[in-house]
Design a protein around this motif. Sequence first.
Motif, short mmCIF file in Angstrom:
data_model
loop_
_atom_site.label_atom_id
_atom_site.label_comp_id
_atom_site.label_asym_id
_atom_site.label_seq_id
_atom_site.Cartn_x
_atom_site.Cartn_y
_atom_site.Cartn_z
N ARG A 451 48.12 11.80 28.42
CA ARG A 451 47.55 13.02 28.98
C ARG A 451 48.34 13.37 30.23
NH1 ARG A 451 42.60 14.75 27.67
NH2 ARG A 451 43.43 16.63 28.61
N SER A 452 48.95 14.54 30.24
CA SER A 452 49.82 14.91 31.35
C SER A 452 49.46 16.27 31.89
CB SER A 452 51.29 14.88 30.92
OG SER A 452 51.51 15.80 29.86
N SER A 453 49.88 16.52 33.13
CA SER A 453 49.63 17.80 33.77
C SER A 453 50.72 18.03 34.80
CB SER A 453 48.25 17.80 34.43
OG SER A 453 47.95 19.07 34.96
N THR A 454 51.06 19.30 34.99
CA THR A 454 52.11 19.67 35.94
C THR A 454 51.61 20.80 36.82
OG1 THR A 454 53.83 19.07 34.36
CG2 THR A 454 54.49 20.51 36.16
N ALA A 455 51.94 20.70 38.13
CA ALA A 455 51.62 21.77 39.08
C ALA A 455 52.69 21.77 40.16
CB ALA A 455 50.24 21.58 39.69
N GLY A 456 53.38 22.90 40.29
CA GLY A 456 54.39 23.01 41.33
C GLY A 456 55.48 21.96 41.17
N GLY A 457 55.66 21.15 42.20
CA GLY A 457 56.75 20.17 42.19
C GLY A 457 56.34 18.80 41.73
N LEU A 458 55.13 18.61 41.19
CA LEU A 458 54.65 17.30 40.75
C LEU A 458 54.17 17.34 39.31
CD1 LEU A 458 52.49 16.09 43.78
CD2 LEU A 458 54.70 15.15 43.08
N SER A 459 54.35 16.24 38.61
CA SER A 459 53.70 16.08 37.31
C SER A 459 53.13 14.68 37.23
CB SER A 459 54.67 16.34 36.15
OG SER A 459 55.58 15.28 36.02
N ASN A 545 35.06 8.02 31.91
CA ASN A 545 35.89 9.16 32.28
C ASN A 545 36.89 8.67 33.33
OD1 ASN A 545 36.05 12.37 32.25
ND2 ASN A 545 36.42 11.68 34.33
N LEU A 546 38.17 8.75 32.99
CA LEU A 546 39.23 8.27 33.87
C LEU A 546 40.04 9.47 34.34
CD1 LEU A 546 40.77 5.74 34.99
CD2 LEU A 546 42.17 5.85 32.91
N ALA A 547 40.26 9.58 35.65
CA ALA A 547 41.00 10.71 36.19
C ALA A 547 41.95 10.23 37.28
CB ALA A 547 40.05 11.76 36.74
N VAL A 548 43.10 10.88 37.38
CA VAL A 548 44.06 10.59 38.44
C VAL A 548 44.46 11.90 39.11
CG1 VAL A 548 45.97 10.62 36.77
CG2 VAL A 548 46.29 9.55 39.01
N VAL A 549 44.49 11.88 40.45
CA VAL A 549 44.92 13.03 41.23
C VAL A 549 46.16 12.62 42.03
CG1 VAL A 549 44.34 14.60 43.13
CG2 VAL A 549 42.61 14.01 41.42
N GLU A 557 49.65 20.03 47.96
CA GLU A 557 49.60 20.44 46.55
C GLU A 557 49.05 19.29 45.71
OE1 GLU A 557 52.83 22.89 44.18
OE2 GLU A 557 53.40 20.78 44.29
N ARG A 558 48.19 19.60 44.73
CA ARG A 558 47.53 18.58 43.93
C ARG A 558 47.70 18.86 42.44
NH1 ARG A 558 44.30 19.51 48.37
NH2 ARG A 558 43.48 17.67 49.47
N VAL A 559 47.68 17.77 41.66
CA VAL A 559 47.72 17.88 40.21
C VAL A 559 46.79 16.81 39.65
CG1 VAL A 559 49.76 16.38 40.03
CG2 VAL A 559 49.20 17.95 38.16
N LEU A 560 46.06 17.15 38.56
CA LEU A 560 45.03 16.29 37.98
C LEU A 560 45.32 16.03 36.51
CD1 LEU A 560 42.00 15.11 37.92
CD2 LEU A 560 41.35 17.42 37.19
N ALA A 561 45.12 14.79 36.09
CA ALA A 561 45.11 14.43 34.66
C ALA A 561 43.88 13.56 34.40
CB ALA A 561 46.39 13.69 34.26
N SER A 562 43.27 13.75 33.25
CA SER A 562 42.04 12.99 32.95
C SER A 562 42.02 12.60 31.48
CB SER A 562 40.79 13.80 33.31
OG SER A 562 40.69 14.94 32.49
N GLU A 563 41.23 11.57 31.20
CA GLU A 563 41.06 11.08 29.84
C GLU A 563 39.69 10.43 29.73
OE1 GLU A 563 41.77 11.16 26.59
OE2 GLU A 563 43.73 10.18 26.64
N GLU A 564 38.98 10.72 28.63
CA GLU A 564 37.72 10.04 28.35
C GLU A 564 37.94 9.10 27.17
OE1 GLU A 564 34.50 13.21 30.17
OE2 GLU A 564 34.62 12.99 27.98
N PHE A 565 37.51 7.87 27.33
CA PHE A 565 37.73 6.89 26.28
C PHE A 565 36.50 6.00 26.14
CE2 PHE A 565 39.33 4.95 30.18
CZ PHE A 565 38.78 3.68 30.15
N ASN A 566 36.39 5.39 24.97
CA ASN A 566 35.31 4.44 24.72
C ASN A 566 35.88 3.04 24.54
OD1 ASN A 566 36.31 5.71 22.24
ND2 ASN A 566 34.96 4.28 21.19
#
Length: 671
Positions: A451-459, A545-549, A557-566
């Motif tokens: 699970r990936s996310s990009t915002a501005g100068g960070l991914s 629910n697992l999330a990283v900022v 500047e902030r970027v968020l990625a998250s994943e829900e798993f069992n």
Amino acid sequence: MEALKLQYINLEQAQNHKQHRTEGLISRSLVVRRGQPFKLTIGFSGPYKRNIDDLILRAKLDGLCFDIPFTLSNKPPKSQWTAYFQQGMVDPIHPYEATVWVVSPATALVGVYQLQLLLRSSSGPHSCRVGPFTLLCNPWCPADSVWLPDESMREEYVKNDFGLLYQGTAKNIIFRPWGFDQYERGVLDICMMLLQVSNEHKKDWKRDYAKRSDPVYISRVVSAMINCNDDCGVLQGNWSEDYNAGVHPSAWTGSGDILRQWVQSHFKPVKYGQCWVFAGVMCTVMRALGIPSRVVTGFNSAHDTNGNLVIEEYYSEAGEKLPQGRDSIWNFHVWVECWMKRGDLGAGFDGWQVLDPTPQERSGGAYRCGPAPVRAVRERRISMPYDIPFIYAEVNADVCVFMVCQGKVLTSTVDTERVGTLICTKSLGSNRPQDITSTYKHCKFIRPSVRSSTAGGLSVGLHLCKVPVIGENITFSVTVTNKENIRKSVRELVNAQEKSYNFSPSHTLWEAQNLIQLAPHESKILKHQISSSQYAALRDNHLVNLAVVLMDVASQERVLASEEFNITSPIIKIRIENEDAIVACNCQVAMVKFTNPFSVAVNGVLTVAGAGLLEDKALFRVVLLKPGETVENAFKFTPKLAGVKMLHANLTMNNNGAVIRGFKTITVLPG
């Protein structure tokens, strides 16, 4: 001359049940399917003269009465009730006995009839009560609107009395065994009672009976009656986590106990159900009524309260998911599909129809949903009946994710792929899930493992290193990338929260943060681990629910990625002696085995059930099982009928309410 009288009538139950594929359906009456002849044997006191003696069969459905005329042809018209004598030689042992075939139209009303025989002879009228018969829909009859052309589908979706309901997440599907129990004691009669105590029948019984030829109408009545929100329905829903006044939804193993408890309490709702329980019970009722049915799971199912096809989610700047907004995404939601023709909609919309008995919204004044053609959902025919906009949103809504701080939106992203990631049902003749997503959606997306996310100068990318298993540590990696030509100081904040499948996460069970230095265009992989002791108190569904900022310290500047798993539960193993030689009506011996994978001792109750195999559940107490210890228990079972059956075991643990499961399908040979 002595008057001709009726001496006896034989309903020929064994032969009729075999020919009508109703063997095993236990009822106080003969059970037959419409559109197909059933046999009666009538004994007279003397010779029956057709040109002198007048014979009429009368079928009563409460206050409705159907006189069934006798014809000379053995190919009577299919559009009306008829009866005819079987042609052939007279039996010398029973010279005054006659075989009669009764034929109902394929559009006959589903219900429990009382059959009476009237004889008008030269000496006057004479009548005899034949007895009750239950008339069901007939998926073997091409003229019936529930006709299924494939025998393997009829075996699976009508006759099969066990199933698997799928839960968990799309990447880690959990198999929940379920006994549909339509062949168990009293279940068919209860299913017929359900129609009688419905609001439709109470308001206008004549209108209700008149519409009972149509599976579309029947399915809407049943959908409303499975929940008790506006009638004396079967189940009361509860998602509060407080189940002290009833049974935890996860503790149910099949429909039979629920239906019998409902009747024994004089139609008071059974406590408690959630979506898979509602769906399992509805599938039982529909199969018992002769309407092909299957249970379907949609992963990442949207519950769009305002109907705008957008689900809003909120996170804090530290990566904690916040319980804001009325919209929600359930990790899984379970409903039913039933097979029927849709003459009310025109060509092209026959086949599988969505029906959802979990109470969510009113449809036609009652808490029910469907039947909605799956094809109409796929094509977004929102003007068609019934409830297509609601179902379409469940599998197609977009997700808008906001990161907020003190009421201010810091970032926002839109995910168009998460909702309706996977829709599946039990495969024909197999325990594997069948992916039917493409029947609901034009595009099927394959969710990436990262699970990936990009915002501005960070991914940022978030990746689980392996499928999490109870008793083991959870390992995952975070990939951080500097996309610009300048050096960056980046703060990483990681947050893991416990959650239920249908609610926003609750408390944080683990968190971490790091300060990272990144050279221009550099990527780094950060390894993390959550120990088993930190998630040991998770509830039955074991969802996280697992999330990283990532935050650029200089620019904020902030970027968020998250994943829900069992987290995968351990399983109970079932072993059977002489597994390849299991014979109907012969006693067999099986063994259940469980090894404690937890870091603490556990105790609880181990329950073994099996429709058509065990008359009553087998119960074993697990007193105290230390980490790594194993418990084994033997039990006996006697199959009633030949065919594929399922044994399933549940261990409900006292310390945290979690349920450990296991199942085994077996083939029973004819006796």
